[in-house]
Design an enzyme around this catalytic site. Sequence first.
Site, PDB file in Angstrom:
ATOM      1  N   PRO A   2       0.808  -1.202   0.000  1.00 13.41           N
ATOM      2  CA  PRO A   2       0.000   0.000   0.000  1.00 13.41           C
ATOM      3  C   PRO A   2       0.840   1.250   0.000  1.00 13.41           C
ATOM      4  O   PRO A   2       1.732   1.393   0.826  1.00 13.41           O
ATOM      5  CB  PRO A   2      -0.748  -0.101   1.306  1.00 13.41           C
ATOM      6  CG  PRO A   2      -0.092  -1.199   2.072  1.00 13.41           C
ATOM      7  CD  PRO A   2       1.086  -1.652   1.323  1.00 13.41           C
ATOM      8  N   GLU A   3       0.530   2.106  -0.906  1.00 10.76           N
ATOM      9  CA  GLU A   3       1.149   3.422  -0.951  1.00 10.76           C
ATOM     10  C   GLU A   3       0.080   4.404  -0.480  1.00 10.76           C
ATOM     11  O   GLU A   3      -0.970   3.990   0.001  1.00 10.76           O
ATOM     12  CB  GLU A   3       1.642   3.699  -2.379  1.00 10.76           C
ATOM     13  CG  GLU A   3       2.564   2.573  -2.880  1.00 10.76           C
ATOM     14  CD  GLU A   3       3.105   2.778  -4.275  1.00 10.76           C
ATOM     15  OE1 GLU A   3       3.220   3.938  -4.714  1.00 10.76           O
ATOM     16  OE2 GLU A   3       3.430   1.778  -4.941  1.00 10.76           O
ATOM     17  N   HIS A  95      -2.147 -15.383  10.204  1.00  9.68           N
ATOM     18  CA  HIS A  95      -1.614 -14.049   9.912  1.00  9.68           C
ATOM     19  C   HIS A  95      -2.423 -12.908  10.513  1.00  9.68           C
ATOM     20  O   HIS A  95      -2.127 -11.746  10.267  1.00  9.68           O
ATOM     21  CB  HIS A  95      -1.449 -13.804   8.403  1.00  9.68           C
ATOM     22  CG  HIS A  95      -0.655 -14.857   7.716  1.00  9.68           C
ATOM     23  ND1 HIS A  95       0.586 -15.270   8.176  1.00  9.68           N
ATOM     24  CD2 HIS A  95      -0.913 -15.617   6.628  1.00  9.68           C
ATOM     25  CE1 HIS A  95       1.045 -16.217   7.370  1.00  9.68           C
ATOM     26  NE2 HIS A  95       0.159 -16.460   6.440  1.00  9.68           N
ATOM     27  N   ARG A 114       3.097 -11.276   5.390  1.00  8.24           N
ATOM     28  CA  ARG A 114       4.547 -11.173   5.256  1.00  8.24           C
ATOM     29  C   ARG A 114       5.192 -10.502   6.462  1.00  8.24           C
ATOM     30  O   ARG A 114       6.404 -10.486   6.579  1.00  8.24           O
ATOM     31  CB  ARG A 114       4.857 -10.404   3.971  1.00  8.24           C
ATOM     32  CG  ARG A 114       6.053 -10.928   3.256  1.00  8.24           C
ATOM     33  CD  ARG A 114       6.109 -10.341   1.861  1.00  8.24           C
ATOM     34  NE  ARG A 114       7.470 -10.084   1.480  1.00  8.24           N
ATOM     35  CZ  ARG A 114       7.817  -9.413   0.401  1.00  8.24           C
ATOM     36  NH1 ARG A 114       6.896  -8.915  -0.380  1.00  8.24           N
ATOM     37  NH2 ARG A 114       9.065  -9.241   0.119  1.00  8.24           N
ATOM     38  N   ARG A 157      21.155  16.218  -4.953  1.00  6.51           N
ATOM     39  CA  ARG A 157      21.188  14.762  -4.794  1.00  6.51           C
ATOM     40  C   ARG A 157      21.606  14.091  -6.081  1.00  6.51           C
ATOM     41  O   ARG A 157      20.971  14.273  -7.112  1.00  6.51           O
ATOM     42  CB  ARG A 157      19.822  14.240  -4.355  1.00  6.51           C
ATOM     43  CG  ARG A 157      19.502  14.714  -2.989  1.00  6.51           C
ATOM     44  CD  ARG A 157      18.213  14.235  -2.417  1.00  6.51           C
ATOM     45  NE  ARG A 157      18.031  14.911  -1.145  1.00  6.51           N
ATOM     46  CZ  ARG A 157      18.572  14.482  -0.012  1.00  6.51           C
ATOM     47  NH1 ARG A 157      19.252  13.372   0.019  1.00  6.51           N
ATOM     48  NH2 ARG A 157      18.411  15.169   1.093  1.00  6.51           N
TER      49      ARG A 157
END
Length: 282
Positions: A2-3, A95, A114, A157
Amino acid sequence: MPELPEVETVVRGLRTPLETQKITAAQVFSAKIRTPIPVHLASAVTGRTIISVARRAKYILIHLNDDLTIIIHLGMTGNIRLVEKSPATWSPEKHDHLFLRLHSKTAMVFSDPRRFGVLDLVKTSELSQWKSIRDLGPEPLERNFTGAVLKNILSGRKTAVKLALLNQSLLVGVGNIYASEALFRAGISPLRPALKVTSAQAETLCGAIKEVLRAAIKAGGSTLKDYRHASGEIGFFQNRFAVYDRAGAACPGCTCDIAKTGGIKRLVQGGRSTFYCPRKQS
DNA sequence: CTTTGGGCCTGGACGC
DNA sequence: TGCGTCCAGGCCCAAA
């Protein structure tokens, strides 16, 4: 998984069922996911009332009374589901990590196969100093996130702009999918060094990030595998990916000869897949 | 300070 | 059917 759009969708789906509700029972089922779950979490939240549900970056914040906040991060495979008319004691499926039962008898279950997720309990007054929240960059959908701000973030950067976009201390919410999608929309190569993104490009990229995140939220996020809304529905933005996971295919509006050019290209940056069109992005 | 690479976990897809 | 390998939406940390 999920973003920002997926987390935002989950948060929106939790507000109505959770806000103003008292937590009447809580259970924690696994001691450790990515970080240890505080042993006192279940007992500390029982009897408290949920004031509001919010999002900061990819973190879900469940604010309770008495200066407490439950922090949930979904990691790669985390999901939250709501169970109506839940029993008072939960028999966890594989889970399942957290069970919260509300006065309405609806329950919230947090699962993460996970175990890359995070589940923590902090004092609300100390939230901004919490280790993983403290160093986060700006929210891209805020009004004050502008092209000039993005230009400033990228300047100096040497790293590739794609990797800079994934760095949550520079800018939050953008993950591997939306980084590729935003760069495609902006016509910028993911390989371009961040410091070589011009002011004009930063302006375009800023707009592209906002646009793609908003469109994805509207579509209820992207469901590749595990991701679900709290209601159980899936998102459908994955049907509208321009480049992500589309190696070899034609990008939107493509006029080139795919047989010759090979279409959308996949490459690996920082150990993660990037998708882009070498002809439209430079 | 920035940048890079490995590690954390499970499960699904694929090749043999 | 089974076994090995690779890959996956995120993040942290040690090392250079």
